[in-house]
Design an enzyme around this catalytic site. Sequence first.
Site, PDB file in Angstrom:
ATOM      1  CG  ASP A   1      41.212  39.204  35.535  1.00 43.45           C
ATOM      2  OD1 ASP A   1      41.046  40.070  34.660  1.00 43.45           O
ATOM      3  OD2 ASP A   1      41.775  39.444  36.624  1.00 43.45           O
TER       4      ASP A   1
ATOM      5  CD  GLU B   1      41.846  45.157  36.160  1.00 39.08           C
ATOM      6  OE1 GLU B   1      42.117  46.163  36.841  1.00 39.08           O
ATOM      7  OE2 GLU B   1      40.824  44.457  36.356  1.00 39.08           O
ATOM      8  CD  GLU B   2      38.841  42.644  38.555  1.00 38.76           C
ATOM      9  OE1 GLU B   2      39.172  43.345  39.533  1.00 38.76           O
ATOM     10  OE2 GLU B   2      37.936  42.971  37.774  1.00 38.76           O
TER      11      GLU B   2
END
Length: 438
Positions: free
Chosen positions: A97, A164-165
């Site tokens: 991402d 992930e962010e």
Amino acid sequence: MRADKFILASLALTAGLASATELQQTVLTDLPSLNSLYLHLHQNPELSYQEKHTSARLAKEMRALGFEVSENVGGFGVVGLLKNGKGPTVMLRADMDALPITEQTGKSYASTVTVQDKSGNTVGVMHGCGHDIHMTSLIGTAKQLADRREQWQGTLMLVAQPAEEVGGGAKAMLAQGLFTQFAKPDHVLGLHVSAAIPAGKVAVAPGYAMANVDSVDVIVKGKGGHGAYPHTTVDPVVLASRIVLALQTITAREISPLEPSVITVGSIHGGSKHNIISNEVKLQLTLRSYNPEVRDQQIAKIKRLSAGIAMSAGLTEAFFPEVIVHESESIPSTYNDPALAGHVEQAFVSELGAENVEKGQPVMAGEDFGLYGRTEENVPITLFWLGGVEPNRYAAAMKSGSQLPSLHSSKFAPDYPLAIETGVRAMTSGALHLFNQD
């Protein structure tokens, strides 16, 4: 892309040097196609939970290399398996991402993608955290290992992870049965680009490498009224100010100085007009630590301090601040298994040279990679740092004392050809070492 061609030509010359390893020479041969993949990913970034086209491209790349590929795992996650006889299972992970940042690097290949946010505002999208390099390095490593099947036995497991962010991707993939439906890895290896290390180098930090991360809201309540008659109110702005200052004493006076702890108030909002005392003020906090016990202490002490301050202002329990921990966004610290970290460091030194392998330092940034090491299977994991800064620029910054653009900066522009080359060499050598150490 004249500048990129010049860089490639310079790297190609390196392949002819006597010091070039056999792996380096084959990586340099693949580098033009890898750079092309990087540019595509960089120019077509997708936000968390929206990685539809990115995941499809990675799935296509894996299939072309002979992997058995499963898509839409935990959202847009992709799992690729390459079975090569009996042996350990080595999992390599990359995140996909991008971030809601308008790129300001001035590069000819800069992202121009925009999207509408939840408020209807147009925002740019950028790979400001290096996930495009992570993905490209993963595919480059996959090709190297697929071409070297005679050098290893076991199962190679590729994981392209979404979100992930926002701390959701690893949770979702594990919840869908990543380690039960597909394969249980014996080792998990990942990399992360660094904006503080020159390209061409890597760094390994055994033990705690990245932090526990918690997002916490504190809703401070009061009794509003006219700004001219403060004695008839309980001002939540004053209470919130007292809480902000008191929070700093948690790390300074209530947690052991031997235990890392950060409590940052990133946002404070309250009130609507000069002469109105409001009923409520909202604080947004980020908490960082390594030790899970410290994380629990932070949360408990925030609740106690904020309630005590409200009580001292004469408020009853119904008006005590509300402390909300966003558990869905919480991620644990990344603990690099010391034995595994030692093995991959040994492989890196052999491939890259001792001068290009540094001792990594723990940071207070967070990464949901740590979740892969906290399942019932108790799999050892290691995440290493991959230098991303153009070496001459890094040297100049060190000499002048100037600040380099950090990760998540709109001006972050890694030296991608050298970083990708190094990332593929490091991941490939590390995986080969893990396959053959048992």
